[in-house]
Design a protein around this motif. Structure first.
Motif, mmCIF file in Angstrom:
data_model
loop_
_atom_site.group_PDB
_atom_site.id
_atom_site.type_symbol
_atom_site.label_atom_id
_atom_site.label_comp_id
_atom_site.label_asym_id
_atom_site.label_seq_id
_atom_site.Cartn_x
_atom_site.Cartn_y
_atom_site.Cartn_z
ATOM 1 N N LYS A 265 0.819 -1.215 0.000
ATOM 2 C CA LYS A 265 0.000 0.000 0.000
ATOM 3 C C LYS A 265 0.855 1.268 0.000
ATOM 4 C CE LYS A 265 -4.112 -1.859 2.308
ATOM 5 N NZ LYS A 265 -4.982 -1.771 3.503
ATOM 6 N N LEU A 266 2.007 1.213 0.678
ATOM 7 C CA LEU A 266 2.874 2.393 0.792
ATOM 8 C C LEU A 266 3.818 2.549 -0.393
ATOM 9 C CD1 LEU A 266 3.827 2.142 4.591
ATOM 10 C CD2 LEU A 266 2.142 3.668 3.558
ATOM 11 N N LYS A 267 3.925 1.534 -1.215
ATOM 12 C CA LYS A 267 4.886 1.548 -2.318
ATOM 13 C C LYS A 267 4.577 2.691 -3.294
ATOM 14 C CE LYS A 267 6.933 -1.504 -5.818
ATOM 15 N NZ LYS A 267 6.884 -2.868 -6.416
ATOM 16 N N GLY A 268 5.594 3.504 -3.578
ATOM 17 C CA GLY A 268 5.464 4.596 -4.531
ATOM 18 C C GLY A 268 4.807 5.844 -3.982
ATOM 19 N N ARG A 269 4.433 5.860 -2.708
ATOM 20 C CA ARG A 269 3.769 7.026 -2.113
ATOM 21 C C ARG A 269 4.769 7.861 -1.329
ATOM 22 N NH1 ARG A 269 -1.615 4.406 0.505
ATOM 23 N NH2 ARG A 269 -2.099 6.598 0.953
ATOM 24 N N ASN A 270 4.399 9.116 -1.072
ATOM 25 C CA ASN A 270 5.264 10.049 -0.351
ATOM 26 C C ASN A 270 5.141 9.795 1.145
ATOM 27 O OD1 ASN A 270 6.965 12.121 0.288
ATOM 28 N ND2 ASN A 270 5.517 13.762 -0.188
ATOM 29 N N LEU A 271 6.132 9.133 1.726
ATOM 30 C CA LEU A 271 6.065 8.728 3.128
ATOM 31 C C LEU A 271 6.396 9.882 4.062
ATOM 32 C CD1 LEU A 271 7.977 5.325 2.875
ATOM 33 C CD2 LEU A 271 5.500 5.674 2.917
ATOM 34 N N ARG A 272 5.668 9.947 5.157
ATOM 35 C CA ARG A 272 6.033 10.873 6.231
ATOM 36 C C ARG A 272 7.237 10.308 6.998
ATOM 37 N NH1 ARG A 272 2.268 14.787 7.698
ATOM 38 N NH2 ARG A 272 0.145 14.511 6.910
ATOM 39 N N ASP A 273 8.095 11.186 7.493
ATOM 40 C CA ASP A 273 9.144 10.733 8.400
ATOM 41 C C ASP A 273 8.505 10.202 9.678
ATOM 42 O OD1 ASP A 273 10.645 11.865 6.442
ATOM 43 O OD2 ASP A 273 11.955 12.994 7.778
ATOM 44 N N VAL A 274 9.112 9.197 10.289
ATOM 45 C CA VAL A 274 8.629 8.696 11.568
ATOM 46 C C VAL A 274 9.669 9.038 12.628
ATOM 47 C CG1 VAL A 274 9.592 6.391 11.101
ATOM 48 C CG2 VAL A 274 7.850 6.681 12.864
ATOM 49 N N ILE A 275 9.215 9.747 13.662
ATOM 50 C CA ILE A 275 10.094 10.174 14.767
ATOM 51 C C ILE A 275 9.781 9.273 15.951
ATOM 52 C CG2 ILE A 275 10.960 12.153 16.032
ATOM 53 C CD1 ILE A 275 10.885 12.466 12.936
ATOM 54 N N GLU A 393 -2.649 15.425 16.212
ATOM 55 C CA GLU A 393 -3.034 14.845 14.925
ATOM 56 C C GLU A 393 -2.055 13.811 14.385
ATOM 57 O OE1 GLU A 393 -3.768 17.936 12.099
ATOM 58 O OE2 GLU A 393 -5.261 18.956 13.363
ATOM 59 N N ARG A 394 -0.802 13.797 14.885
ATOM 60 C CA ARG A 394 0.180 12.895 14.280
ATOM 61 C C ARG A 394 0.905 12.029 15.318
ATOM 62 N NH1 ARG A 394 1.534 17.658 11.466
ATOM 63 N NH2 ARG A 394 3.707 17.655 12.180
ATOM 64 N N LEU A 395 0.210 11.729 16.403
ATOM 65 C CA LEU A 395 0.760 10.852 17.437
ATOM 66 C C LEU A 395 0.259 9.432 17.204
ATOM 67 C CD1 LEU A 395 2.431 10.667 20.052
ATOM 68 C CD2 LEU A 395 0.330 11.146 21.334
ATOM 69 N N LEU A 396 1.186 8.486 17.083
ATOM 70 C CA LEU A 396 0.863 7.098 16.762
ATOM 71 C C LEU A 396 1.201 6.204 17.955
ATOM 72 C CD1 LEU A 396 -0.037 5.030 14.608
ATOM 73 C CD2 LEU A 396 2.356 4.921 13.852
ATOM 74 N N CYS A 397 0.164 5.558 18.518
ATOM 75 C CA CYS A 397 0.403 4.655 19.640
ATOM 76 C C CYS A 397 0.823 3.275 19.117
ATOM 77 C CB CYS A 397 -0.844 4.537 20.511
ATOM 78 S SG CYS A 397 -2.235 3.743 19.686
ATOM 79 N N ASN A 409 -4.794 0.098 13.172
ATOM 80 C CA ASN A 409 -5.270 0.379 11.815
ATOM 81 C C ASN A 409 -6.782 0.177 11.783
ATOM 82 O OD1 ASN A 409 -5.403 0.891 9.101
ATOM 83 N ND2 ASN A 409 -4.481 -1.034 8.446
ATOM 84 N N PRO A 410 -7.571 1.295 11.794
ATOM 85 C CA PRO A 410 -7.179 2.700 11.702
ATOM 86 C C PRO A 410 -6.464 3.185 12.962
ATOM 87 C CG PRO A 410 -9.528 2.513 12.126
ATOM 88 C CD PRO A 410 -9.051 1.122 11.849
ATOM 89 N N VAL A 411 -5.847 4.341 12.859
ATOM 90 C CA VAL A 411 -4.969 4.796 13.927
ATOM 91 C C VAL A 411 -5.722 5.259 15.156
ATOM 92 C CG1 VAL A 411 -3.113 5.396 12.342
ATOM 93 C CG2 VAL A 411 -4.835 7.097 12.889
ATOM 94 N N SER A 412 -7.013 5.562 15.040
ATOM 95 C CA SER A 412 -7.837 5.964 16.174
ATOM 96 C C SER A 412 -9.276 5.681 15.814
ATOM 97 C CB SER A 412 -7.636 7.450 16.509
ATOM 98 O OG SER A 412 -8.024 8.269 15.410
ATOM 99 N N VAL A 420 -2.762 5.727 5.098
ATOM 100 C CA VAL A 420 -3.043 7.143 4.850
ATOM 101 C C VAL A 420 -2.330 8.017 5.882
ATOM 102 C CG1 VAL A 420 -4.867 8.905 4.719
ATOM 103 C CG2 VAL A 420 -5.241 6.615 3.763
ATOM 104 N N PHE A 421 -2.321 7.573 7.135
ATOM 105 C CA PHE A 421 -1.690 8.322 8.228
ATOM 106 C C PHE A 421 -0.175 8.471 7.978
ATOM 107 C CE2 PHE A 421 0.137 8.572 12.541
ATOM 108 C CZ PHE A 421 -0.599 9.632 13.053
ATOM 109 N N LEU A 422 0.446 7.457 7.374
ATOM 110 C CA LEU A 422 1.900 7.470 7.194
ATOM 111 C C LEU A 422 2.335 8.171 5.904
ATOM 112 C CD1 LEU A 422 2.803 3.823 8.310
ATOM 113 C CD2 LEU A 422 3.125 5.944 9.599
ATOM 114 N N THR A 423 1.397 8.683 5.135
ATOM 115 C CA THR A 423 1.751 9.329 3.874
ATOM 116 C C THR A 423 1.241 10.762 3.826
ATOM 117 O OG1 THR A 423 -0.246 8.419 2.837
ATOM 118 C CG2 THR A 423 1.797 7.172 2.584
ATOM 119 N N ILE A 424 1.857 11.545 2.935
ATOM 120 C CA ILE A 424 1.459 12.944 2.775
ATOM 121 C C ILE A 424 0.568 13.059 1.542
ATOM 122 C CG2 ILE A 424 2.283 15.298 2.372
ATOM 123 C CD1 ILE A 424 4.887 14.508 3.752
#
Length: 424
Positions: A265-275, A393-397, A409-412, A420-424
C-alpha cells in the motif's frame, strides 16, 4: 490492582483505540499478551492503583466489547453539537460504565448506548435525557424537531423503565416462590419436579446475572454480568531479566501478510518521516526496564514497510546509550538513525534532558509522525499551535506482543487508515 481479561483478537484493535479514554478517566493502563496455545484470543491486564477503579475499568471494557443491551437514540442533524457534547458523553461513560458511539451519516444521526446491564443502561439514558432537556430549554435557537424528539424519548424511556421495574418485581416473586417449593421438595411427585425445573429454566432466561461491581450512581439493587468467566489467572512473573521475559525469538517477526500488505500500500507514495520516542519504546518493550532491542524492532518494522534510513529518526537521552546490552546502537548511530537528545548540566550529579521537546520539534519540522505512548501533556500546555497540532493529529500509539510491534489500523476511533496516516 492487576487482573487479566480474555478478549478475541478481532476486538484487540478496537480496545487499543479506547486506551486514552481508560487512562484519562480510570487511570487504567493496559498490557497485552498472547496465550501459548490459543491464537484466537488475547489476554489483557488492567493495571490500576485502586481496586474499585480497576473493577470499573473492567466493567467499561465489557460494555464496550461485549454489551448485552443496546439502545439507539436518533437526533436531528442540525442539533449535533448539543447532542454530541464531548464532556457530557464522557461523563456518562465514566459514571455509568456504558459505552456510547456516534453514528453520523447523511440520513442517520444517532447515539448508541451499550451496557451489560439493562437497568444501568436506562439510568445513563435518563441522565442524558434530563441534561438535554435543560440544554434545549435554555437554547432559544433549538428547533421544534429536537424538542419533539426529546419528548418522544422521555415517553418511551419512562414506559420502558416501568417494564424493567415490573420485570424486577416478577423475578423477585418467582425467586421467592422457587425457594418455598425447594423446602417442600420432600413431598413432591416426579411431575412436580418437572414443573419446578421448567419454572427455574424460565426464571433463569428472564433474570440478569447478579451484580458483582456497584456502579457509580446506580441503585444498590442494580444487577450486572459477573466477571469470573472472563478472568484468567495471571502467571507469576520472573523478576530477573524482565526485558527478555516471554519474548519469542523468531528469525523475522515482520515476515507476515499484514506487513507485506502495508508495504504494498505504501509503495510509490510520499512517506512521512517517523520520529521514534526511543526512551518510551525501550521502556515499554522491557516492561519499565529499558531494552535497546525494542528500538531495533521498531526500526525493523518501518524498514519492512519500505522506509529508508533517512526517514527514520530515533531520539534518545544520552544516558540510555550505556544500557545497550544487545549492542544495537553502534550500527544505528552509524546509519544516522539514533540521535542523542539535548541535555543540560544542573550540577555535578544531575542533568536535565529535553528528549520530548526535541521529538515533537523534529516532527513539526519534518511534518512527520511521532511513535510514542506518551501524551506530552506538558508540551500541550506551554507550546504553540504547531506543536499542539503535531501532538494531537500525528501521534501514533503502539503495543508489543512478544517481539511483534503492533500499530493500530485505523490509527484511532473514526481516524484514517494506517497507510493514509503514514503518507502525505
Amino acid at each position: 490492582m492487576r487482573r487479566e481479561l480474555t478478549i478475541k483478537q478481532d476486538d484487540f484493535w478496537r480496545l487499543i483505540n479506547r486506551e486514552q479514554f481508560l487512562l484519562h478517566y480510570f487511570d487504567a493502563r493496559l498490557r497485552y499478551r498472547l496465550p501459548a496455545l490459543d491464537n484466537e484470543c488475547v489476554y489483557i491486564q488492567v493495571n490500576c492503583n485502586e481496586k474499585t477503579t480497576g473493577e470499573h475499568a473492567e466493567q467499561y471494557i465489557l460494555s464496550f466489547l461485549e454489551p448485552k443491551y443496546t439502545k439507539s437514540l436518533s437526533f436531528p442533524g442540525n442539533n449535533k453539537q448539543a447532542y454530541c457534547d464531548e464532556y457530557l458523553l464522557n461523563r456518562l461513560m465514566k459514571e455509568y460504565l456504558v459505552h456510547i458511539e456516534l453514528e453520523d451519516k447523511d440520513n442517520a444521526h444517532r447515539l448508541t448506548f451499550r451496557s451489560s446491564s439493562l437497568t444501568v443502561l436506562f439510568l445513563a439514558i435518563d441522565d442524558f435525557r434530563k441534561t438535554m432537556s435543560n440544554t434545549l430549554a435554555s437554547d432559544k435557537s433549538a428547533d421544534i424537531d429536537a424538542q419533539l424528539a426529546l419528548q418522544s424519548l422521555t415517553t418511551n424511556l419512562e414506559s420502558q423503565l416501568m417494564v424493567v421495574d415490573q420485570q424486577d418485581q416478577l423475578d423477585e416473586q418467582e425467586k421467592a416462590s422457587s425457594t418455598r417449593k425447594t423446602h417442600q421438595g420432600k413431598n413432591s411427585t416426579p411431575g412436580d419436579d418437572d414443573d419446578e425445573k421448567a419454572s427455574a429454566a424460565a426464571l433463569r432466561a428472564r433474570q440478569e446475572p447478579q451484580l458483582k461491581i456497584l456502579y457509580p450512581g446506580a441503585e444498590i439493587s442494580t444487577r450486572d454480568v459477573a466477571l469470573d468467566e472472563l478472568i484468567v489467572k495471571s502467571k507469576k512473573k520472573n523478576t530477573q531479566n524482565r526485558h527478555n521475559s516471554n519474548r519469542q525469538e523468531t528469525p523475522d517477526v515482520n515476515d507476515n501478510e499484514l506487513v507485506r500488505e502495508m508495504r504494498q500500500k505504501l509503495k510509490g507514495r510520499n512517506l512521512r518521516d517517523v520520529i521514534i520516542d526511543g526512551a518510551n519504546i525501550g521502556r515499554t518493550y522491557g516492561n519499565s526496564e529499558f531494552s535497546a532491542h525494542g528500538i531495533q524492532l521498531a526500526v525493523d518494522l518501518f524498514h519492512s514497510y519500505g522506509y529508508p534510513d533517512s526517514k527514520i529518526v530515533v531520539i534518545l537521552p544520552a544516558h540510555y546509550l550505556s544500557k545497550d546490552k544487545d549492542n544495537v546502537f553502534p550500527n544505528l548511530i552509524r546509519r544516522k538513525i539514533v540521535h542523542k537528545a539535548f541535555e543540560q548540566k544542573i550540577d555535578d550529579k544531575n542533568k536535565r534532558f529535553y528528549d520530548d521537546r526535541l521529538i515533537v520539534d523534529i516532527a513539526v519540522m519534518r511534518n512527520g509522525v511521532i511513535l510514542s505512548n506518551d501524551f506530552y501533556r506538558d508540551l500541550l500546555q506551554d507550546s504553540g499551535d504547531a506543536v499542539r497540532k503535531a501532538i494531537r493529529e500525528r501521534l501514533l500509539c503502539y503495543r508489543f506482543i512478544g517481539d511483534n510491534l503492533c500499530l493500530p489500523n485505523p490509527v484511532s476511533e473514526g481516524g484514517p487508515p494506517l497507510d493514509v496516516f503514514l503518507t502525505i
